[in-house]
Design a protein around this motif. Sequence first.
Motif, PDB file in Angstrom:
ATOM      1  N   GLU A 132       8.792   1.741   1.847  1.00 47.90           N
ATOM      2  CA  GLU A 132       8.084   0.455   1.928  1.00 47.90           C
ATOM      3  C   GLU A 132       6.958   0.468   2.953  1.00 47.90           C
ATOM      4  OE1 GLU A 132      11.126  -1.813   5.027  1.00 47.90           O
ATOM      5  OE2 GLU A 132      11.410  -2.020   2.856  1.00 47.90           O
ATOM      6  N   HIS A 133       6.865   1.534   3.743  1.00 44.63           N
ATOM      7  CA  HIS A 133       5.776   1.659   4.724  1.00 44.63           C
ATOM      8  C   HIS A 133       4.637   2.543   4.223  1.00 44.63           C
ATOM      9  CE1 HIS A 133       8.127  -0.493   7.661  1.00 44.63           C
ATOM     10  NE2 HIS A 133       9.134   0.365   7.522  1.00 44.63           N
ATOM     11  N   ASP A 134       4.698   2.951   2.970  1.00 44.37           N
ATOM     12  CA  ASP A 134       3.627   3.770   2.402  1.00 44.37           C
ATOM     13  C   ASP A 134       2.485   2.847   1.958  1.00 44.37           C
ATOM     14  OD1 ASP A 134       1.940   5.479   1.094  1.00 44.37           O
ATOM     15  OD2 ASP A 134       3.493   6.476  -0.084  1.00 44.37           O
ATOM     16  N   TYR A 135       1.622   2.512   2.905  1.00 45.31           N
ATOM     17  CA  TYR A 135       0.575   1.534   2.620  1.00 45.31           C
ATOM     18  C   TYR A 135      -0.510   2.087   1.702  1.00 45.31           C
ATOM     19  CZ  TYR A 135       2.757  -1.298   6.250  1.00 45.31           C
ATOM     20  OH  TYR A 135       3.658  -2.031   6.979  1.00 45.31           O
ATOM     21  N   SER A 136      -0.648   3.412   1.663  1.00 44.43           N
ATOM     22  CA  SER A 136      -1.622   3.971   0.718  1.00 44.43           C
ATOM     23  C   SER A 136      -1.175   3.673  -0.719  1.00 44.43           C
ATOM     24  CB  SER A 136      -1.792   5.481   0.925  1.00 44.43           C
ATOM     25  OG  SER A 136      -0.581   6.160   0.639  1.00 44.43           O
ATOM     26  N   ALA A 137       0.139   3.726  -0.970  1.00 38.60           N
ATOM     27  CA  ALA A 137       0.663   3.360  -2.296  1.00 38.60           C
ATOM     28  C   ALA A 137       0.412   1.884  -2.575  1.00 38.60           C
ATOM     29  CB  ALA A 137       2.150   3.669  -2.380  1.00 38.60           C
ATOM     30  N   LEU A 138       0.610   1.034  -1.552  1.00 43.28           N
ATOM     31  CA  LEU A 138       0.381  -0.397  -1.714  1.00 43.28           C
ATOM     32  C   LEU A 138      -1.085  -0.675  -2.051  1.00 43.28           C
ATOM     33  CD1 LEU A 138       1.472  -3.272  -1.581  1.00 43.28           C
ATOM     34  CD2 LEU A 138       1.070  -3.247   0.893  1.00 43.28           C
ATOM     35  N   TYR A 139      -1.991  -0.023  -1.335  1.00 41.34           N
ATOM     36  CA  TYR A 139      -3.420  -0.207  -1.623  1.00 41.34           C
ATOM     37  C   TYR A 139      -3.749   0.243  -3.045  1.00 41.34           C
ATOM     38  CZ  TYR A 139      -4.629  -1.235   3.266  1.00 41.34           C
ATOM     39  OH  TYR A 139      -4.742  -1.824   4.504  1.00 41.34           O
ATOM     40  N   ILE A 186      -2.650  -2.363  -5.593  1.00 37.31           N
ATOM     41  CA  ILE A 186      -3.591  -3.498  -5.641  1.00 37.31           C
ATOM     42  C   ILE A 186      -4.887  -3.094  -6.331  1.00 37.31           C
ATOM     43  CG2 ILE A 186      -4.850  -5.183  -4.254  1.00 37.31           C
ATOM     44  CD1 ILE A 186      -1.731  -5.469  -4.385  1.00 37.31           C
ATOM     45  N   TYR A 187      -5.323  -1.860  -6.082  1.00 29.79           N
ATOM     46  CA  TYR A 187      -6.532  -1.358  -6.761  1.00 29.79           C
ATOM     47  C   TYR A 187      -6.344  -1.423  -8.273  1.00 29.79           C
ATOM     48  CZ  TYR A 187     -10.005   1.969  -8.483  1.00 29.79           C
ATOM     49  OH  TYR A 187     -11.024   2.567  -9.179  1.00 29.79           O
ATOM     50  N   CYS A 188      -5.171  -1.035  -8.753  1.00 31.62           N
ATOM     51  CA  CYS A 188      -4.891  -1.079 -10.201  1.00 31.62           C
ATOM     52  C   CYS A 188      -4.893  -2.515 -10.716  1.00 31.62           C
ATOM     53  CB  CYS A 188      -3.550  -0.410 -10.506  1.00 31.62           C
ATOM     54  SG  CYS A 188      -3.525   1.372 -10.204  1.00 31.62           S
ATOM     55  N   PHE A 189      -4.238  -3.404  -9.980  1.00 30.31           N
ATOM     56  CA  PHE A 189      -4.238  -4.815 -10.371  1.00 30.31           C
ATOM     57  C   PHE A 189      -5.675  -5.347 -10.462  1.00 30.31           C
ATOM     58  CE2 PHE A 189       0.293  -5.378  -8.790  1.00 30.31           C
ATOM     59  CZ  PHE A 189       0.799  -5.847  -9.995  1.00 30.31           C
ATOM     60  N   GLU A 190      -6.479  -5.012  -9.453  1.00 26.06           N
ATOM     61  CA  GLU A 190      -7.867  -5.495  -9.427  1.00 26.06           C
ATOM     62  C   GLU A 190      -8.663  -4.959 -10.606  1.00 26.06           C
ATOM     63  OE1 GLU A 190     -10.012  -6.277  -5.493  1.00 26.06           O
ATOM     64  OE2 GLU A 190      -8.640  -4.649  -4.980  1.00 26.06           O
ATOM     65  N   PHE A 191      -8.522  -3.664 -10.874  1.00 27.79           N
ATOM     66  CA  PHE A 191      -9.280  -3.059 -11.963  1.00 27.79           C
ATOM     67  C   PHE A 191      -8.918  -3.701 -13.301  1.00 27.79           C
ATOM     68  CE2 PHE A 191     -10.908   0.000 -14.932  1.00 27.79           C
ATOM     69  CZ  PHE A 191     -12.009   0.538 -14.289  1.00 27.79           C
ATOM     70  N   TYR A 194      -5.194 -10.593 -11.100  1.00 29.26           N
ATOM     71  CA  TYR A 194      -5.130 -11.090  -9.729  1.00 29.26           C
ATOM     72  C   TYR A 194      -3.879 -11.936  -9.475  1.00 29.26           C
ATOM     73  CZ  TYR A 194      -9.944  -9.561 -10.054  1.00 29.26           C
ATOM     74  OH  TYR A 194     -11.073  -8.806 -10.268  1.00 29.26           O
ATOM     75  N   GLU A 195      -3.540 -12.809 -10.440  1.00 22.75           N
ATOM     76  CA  GLU A 195      -2.330 -13.617 -10.267  1.00 22.75           C
ATOM     77  C   GLU A 195      -1.088 -12.727 -10.241  1.00 22.75           C
ATOM     78  OE1 GLU A 195      -4.644 -14.229 -12.532  1.00 22.75           O
ATOM     79  OE2 GLU A 195      -5.343 -16.296 -12.289  1.00 22.75           O
ATOM     80  N   ALA A 196      -1.072 -11.700 -11.113  1.00 24.28           N
ATOM     81  CA  ALA A 196       0.064 -10.766 -11.129  1.00 24.28           C
ATOM     82  C   ALA A 196       0.148 -10.009  -9.809  1.00 24.28           C
ATOM     83  CB  ALA A 196      -0.078  -9.787 -12.295  1.00 24.28           C
ATOM     84  N   ALA A 197      -0.998  -9.681  -9.236  1.00 28.03           N
ATOM     85  CA  ALA A 197      -1.019  -8.995  -7.933  1.00 28.03           C
ATOM     86  C   ALA A 197      -0.406  -9.884  -6.855  1.00 28.03           C
ATOM     87  CB  ALA A 197      -2.453  -8.617  -7.565  1.00 28.03           C
ATOM     88  N   ILE A 198      -0.757 -11.170  -6.891  1.00 26.50           N
ATOM     89  CA  ILE A 198      -0.203 -12.106  -5.901  1.00 26.50           C
ATOM     90  C   ILE A 198       1.308 -12.214  -6.058  1.00 26.50           C
ATOM     91  CG2 ILE A 198      -0.141 -14.549  -5.228  1.00 26.50           C
ATOM     92  CD1 ILE A 198      -3.194 -14.608  -5.951  1.00 26.50           C
ATOM     93  N   ASP A 199       1.776 -12.301  -7.306  1.00 25.98           N
ATOM     94  CA  ASP A 199       3.229 -12.373  -7.552  1.00 25.98           C
ATOM     95  C   ASP A 199       3.931 -11.126  -7.015  1.00 25.98           C
ATOM     96  OD1 ASP A 199       2.941 -14.820  -8.777  1.00 25.98           O
ATOM     97  OD2 ASP A 199       2.892 -13.991 -10.820  1.00 25.98           O
ATOM     98  N   TYR A 200       3.349  -9.963  -7.284  1.00 28.16           N
ATOM     99  CA  TYR A 200       3.949  -8.703  -6.816  1.00 28.16           C
ATOM    100  C   TYR A 200       4.003  -8.676  -5.286  1.00 28.16           C
ATOM    101  CZ  TYR A 200       4.642  -3.772  -5.830  1.00 28.16           C
ATOM    102  OH  TYR A 200       5.133  -2.588  -5.340  1.00 28.16           O
ATOM    103  N   LEU A 201       2.885  -9.050  -4.665  1.00 25.48           N
ATOM    104  CA  LEU A 201       2.814  -9.024  -3.203  1.00 25.48           C
ATOM    105  C   LEU A 201       3.780 -10.026  -2.585  1.00 25.48           C
ATOM    106  CD1 LEU A 201      -1.045  -8.648  -2.863  1.00 25.48           C
ATOM    107  CD2 LEU A 201       0.638  -7.033  -1.944  1.00 25.48           C
TER     108      LEU A 201
END
Length: 466
Positions: free
Chosen positions: A163-170, A173-178, A182-189
């Motif tokens: 859960e501390h692998d922030y490169s995976a988290l970024y 989010i990059y995939c969600f953005e592409f 955006y709403e799905a990204a917010i739900d996931y986060l």
Amino acid sequence: MPSNPNEYNNFPLSRFESMLKTNDVYFFDSEEFEEIIQYYLENGKVALAKKATKLGLEQHPTSTNLKLFQIEMFIFENDLETAEALLDNLYALEQNNEEVYIQKANILSRRDDHKKAIQLLEMALKITNDECDVLSLIGMEYLFLEDFESAKHYFMRCLEQDEHDYSALYNIIYCFEFLDQYEAAIDYLNDFLNKNPYCEVAWHQVGKMYYILKEYNKALAAFDFAIISDDSFIGAYLEKGKTLERLKRYEEAIESYSITLGLDDPTSFALLRIGKCYEKLGDGELALQFFTKCVEEDGLLDKGWIAITDNYIKSKDYEKALYFIEKAINIDGENVLYWKRYARINLRLQHLEEAEHGFRRTLELGNYELETWLSRSDLLIKLGEFQASVNNLFQASEFYPENAEIEFRLAGLFYILKETRKAEFHLKNGLKTNPDFLMILEELFPKVIARNQVRQIITKHKNTSV
């Protein structure tokens, strides 16, 4: 295995570097060589890493890990054939070593064969003790394939492992953005934050998603939570400042940007935005101070030079505006935005030749806006360069065919050049395309429009179009 020799007070590293200086030969065990090589690679000292690998293999010719480092060097240097040959030899002995599969996949990835690379990484995943690393590599291969759904899936699995692998988290989010999800990204986060409520990176990303959706109050709340989680998180203060600007709360935005100046070396972005806020508040003098600090911090930031120049243009101090835009051009002579302003400022100052040069450079650098072509054409007319103006307009017509503003200018020019047939052709074309732009002839060519033959063509067009 420790990845940093500092954990052993740098003793193997200092002995190795001493050996290089004296040309003496010291013995190191294979793990010490691995630590030394890893250290050099992490610090970008590839030549020393190669030297350590070579010496390591001389002392430990059967070491699998040292052979893998050697292969990694060949891949880094794009000597894929040599790397592949060494890997094939190693595979015959080490079929259960995930690094062999990872490096084979690395070679395939370099050759843009990402699907086969994924197959090999899936094999590595079955035998590895570090699933997170392999999952991340698979995710990257799917990114290369632009399969963002699959990439997102693997990065999510990676984040579940660590859960501390922030490169995976970024990357998630990059995939969600592409995918514009955006709403799905917010739900996931939000789900992630339920388990990790003080993760400043996740709060920061939630804020960015709300900002994209123009839900600025929600974005602001998320950035505040990011700052509560880490009050030295510069990115959160910068995004908070941007959001406050959107809400027209400029004094608070200045405060947020200013905090970043005390946390680290000033960034040109923060200085520029503080200047913009003061500009919105009507304090041009303070705005100018921060724009000046911005270009002192980063002389290559075009927005800084443009902000200074535009500040002087607004106050109608065109001489100073010209001085600063010339400074900017001396730093970056290929910047279209600089040349456009250079041309406009010189036009204001009635420096016609300099203005024409500015518009010409703007066109040469690929800015083919109609206004630029027309402005240059009008300047060439004022300078008496009629044929050059015609040539310029013909170039413009390639991008803007059947354009009345171009046609009426060509008509006027050809009448001046006494090429009556061409003039009449373009006059009729202009009238047919859009007669509202006939005023161009009146403004630029008053003597032409006064001619009887021109008036007759205009009258005939009006009569036939009724």
